[in-house]
Design a protein around this motif. Structure first.
Motif, PDB file in Angstrom:
ATOM      1  N   VAL A 119       1.172   4.542  -2.756  1.00  8.53           N
ATOM      2  CA  VAL A 119       0.319   5.655  -2.296  1.00  8.53           C
ATOM      3  C   VAL A 119       1.172   6.777  -1.704  1.00  8.53           C
ATOM      4  CG1 VAL A 119      -1.488   6.319  -0.675  1.00  8.53           C
ATOM      5  CG2 VAL A 119      -1.708   4.201  -1.961  1.00  8.53           C
TER       6      VAL A 119
ATOM      7  N   ASN B 102      -6.533   7.752   1.313  1.00  8.26           N
ATOM      8  CA  ASN B 102      -7.574   6.972   0.639  1.00  8.26           C
ATOM      9  C   ASN B 102      -7.271   6.958  -0.840  1.00  8.26           C
ATOM     10  OD1 ASN B 102     -10.065   6.250   2.428  1.00  8.26           O
ATOM     11  ND2 ASN B 102      -9.450   8.297   3.067  1.00  8.26           N
TER      12      ASN B 102
ATOM     13  N   LEU C  77      -9.198   2.073  -0.878  1.00 13.70           N
ATOM     14  CA  LEU C  77      -8.215   1.405  -0.026  1.00 13.70           C
ATOM     15  C   LEU C  77      -7.793   2.478   0.970  1.00 13.70           C
ATOM     16  CD1 LEU C  77      -6.137  -0.464  -2.742  1.00 13.70           C
ATOM     17  CD2 LEU C  77      -7.830  -1.445  -1.184  1.00 13.70           C
ATOM     18  N   THR C  78      -8.104   2.221   2.230  1.00 15.16           N
ATOM     19  CA  THR C  78      -7.936   3.242   3.256  1.00 15.16           C
ATOM     20  C   THR C  78      -6.798   2.868   4.195  1.00 15.16           C
ATOM     21  OG1 THR C  78     -10.287   3.747   3.155  1.00 15.16           O
ATOM     22  CG2 THR C  78      -9.143   4.399   5.177  1.00 15.16           C
ATOM     23  N   SER C  79      -6.068   3.865   4.616  1.00 14.94           N
ATOM     24  CA  SER C  79      -5.010   3.632   5.594  1.00 14.94           C
ATOM     25  C   SER C  79      -4.939   4.809   6.551  1.00 14.94           C
ATOM     26  CB  SER C  79      -3.664   3.468   4.884  1.00 14.94           C
ATOM     27  OG  SER C  79      -2.617   3.462   5.831  1.00 14.94           O
TER      28      SER C  79
ATOM     29  N   TYR D  87       0.816  -1.214   0.000  1.00 18.91           N
ATOM     30  CA  TYR D  87       0.000   0.000   0.000  1.00 18.91           C
ATOM     31  C   TYR D  87       0.857   1.274   0.000  1.00 18.91           C
ATOM     32  CZ  TYR D  87      -3.667   3.299   1.233  1.00 18.91           C
ATOM     33  OH  TYR D  87      -4.535   4.352   1.215  1.00 18.91           O
TER      34      TYR D  87
END
Lengths: 218, 225
Positions: A154, B56, B68-70, A150
């Protein structure tokens, strides 16, 4: 008396014109040979696959080169088989998760940006490239990790966007030190595939008007 | 004259109901303030505060958005009891927390005369918490200053927020949201961080219900692109 008055007015108006001319004189600027910017364009599927392939090949070459100890001491094809398809939370230090991976993700993002992909597409392609790295290359030494899957694309895109803006500003100042820093933080601007490098030519029409002409090379 | 007013009203209503983006990917990011409540073994409890950031990345349809969240937080913990295998230690120190999960978000219609759009999001969440104890007393087993204590947990998160309803995502719409996550631990580990670049897992154990974490976060951010 008339003559003195005339001379006085003439001198005052002349000096004031001189000052005005001095005030209106443009700030000296460095002449830049190249102008840097990002150009978004559409790509064929073949072209996109080619870029994904290039990044994938470079990743295979760079992984053992950048981490030789880990690769030789901890890596094996048995491990590759065991780790295939596994996803875990890694317990790496913040040095890796919050620094190394976002920075490597930013360079992936900047590679695709340099090749004319828009921001969101560059990020999506970084996602694909880093996922391929996690699931088919890094598993030689360790299983794929949630954080890397991730955070690399990102946070990499966010860091990459910052680098993109800062490096453009630095590169377009024309100052050699600024250009050096600009190229260092965004090395993709040094390569021939960078599509936003534009040759500038000064234009002087002989009537006091000046300008700059930009010539794009594809 | 009436037709002009009608036309203006139609244009205004269109602007207010228009989404900044539809059928597009988007990346959002911002800063966070987090408050966590932990319940641990022996009924020890602690409230922790920290700061961090949230991201996000997702695809928006008309009213729904898949993300997809963090969210991540760093902060200080007070005294809690930690146990893994035969090692038991009381201590306080710093923590870092990282959560990830897929969320489905629903945007409500924009109310007239407002520039903001309510949304609600829900999804499962998985997280990793790592503690570095600065001040501790060992009750049993061996624990050194360079050791770290870590646990993985899973649960659910719910978000309620407001996002600016602008005509284009190029205007970087802002958002503010309240995120609540409730998680239980499923794995604990004792780590050795003597080497700056490499972490050794000394011991790992499965747990099910003995660490409960409730996290409340206020997230403020904007659409990056």
């Amino acid at each position: 008396m008339r003559l003195i008055s005339f001379l006085l007015i003439f001198c005052l108006s002349f000096t004031s014109l001189g000052f005005a001319a001095q005030n209106e004189a443009p700030e000296p600027e460095r002449q830049v040979k190249w102008h840097y910017e990002y150009k978004d364009r559409s790509h064929t599927k073949l072209e996109t696959w080619k870029h994904i392939g290039i990044v994938y090949g470079i990743s295979w070459a760079l992984y053992p080169l950048t981490q030789p100890t880990v690769f030789t001491e901890e890596g094996s094809f048995k491990k590759y088989g065991d780790n295939f398809g596994r996803v875990v939370f890694d317990r790496d230090t913040p040095f890796w998760n919050w620094l190394v991976h976002p920075i490597s993700g930013s360079q992936l993002y900047l590679y695709y940006r340099a090749n004319g992909y828009n921001r969101i597409d560059s990020m999506a392609l970084s996602f694909i490239s880093s996922t391929l790295f996690e699931f088919t290359i890094e598993i030689y030494t360790e299983p794929a990790s949630v954080q890397d899957l991730y955070q690399t694309p990102v946070l990499g895109a966010i860091v990459g966007l910052g680098i993109e803006n800062l490096s453009l500003w630095l590169l377009n100042t024309g100052h050699p030190v600024a250009k050096f820093i600009g190229h260092t933080i965004n090395p993709m601007t040094l390569f021939g595939f960078f599509e936003g490098k534009v040759r500038t030519y000064p234009i002087i029409d002989g009537k006091g008007k000046t300008g700059v002409s930009f010539i794009y090379e594809f | 004259m009436n037709s002009r007013i009608l036309l203006t009203l139609i244009i205004l209503s269109f602007i207010q109901s228009a989404n900044a983006y539809e059928n597009e990917f988007a990346l959002k990011a911002g800063g966070s303030v987090a408050f966590s409540h932990l319940k641990y073994i022996d009924h020890s409890e602690d409230n922790a505060g920290g700061v961090g950031f949230n991201t996000n990345f997702g695809y928006r349809f008309k009213s729904f958005e898949f993300n997809l969240t963090s969210f991540t937080a760093f902060g200080e913990m007070e005294k809690l009891t930690y146990q893994i295998g035969g090692t038991r230690v009381d201590g306080e120190g710093s923590f870092n927390h990282a959560s990830f999960g897929p969320t489905l978000r629903y945007y409500f219609d924009v109310r007239p005369n407002t520039k903001w759009q309510w949304y609600i999001a829900l999804g499962p969440v998985w997280s990793i918490n790592t503690f570095k104890l600065e001040d501790f007393s060992v009750q049993s087993g061996t624990y050194k200053k360079q050791y770290r204590y870590s646990y993985n947990s899973r649960g659910w998160m719910l978000t309620i927020g407001l996002e600016e309803a602008l005509i284009s995502k190029d205007l970087n719409p802002a958002y503010i949201e309240l995120l609540i996550a409730y998680q239980t631990a499923y794995q604990v580990a004792l780590l050795d961080n003597s080497d700056f670049k490499q972490v050794l897992t000394l011991e790992s154990d499965s747990v099910r219900t003995n660490i409960y974490t409730t996290t409340v976060m206020i997230n403020i951010g904007l659409m990056v692109f």
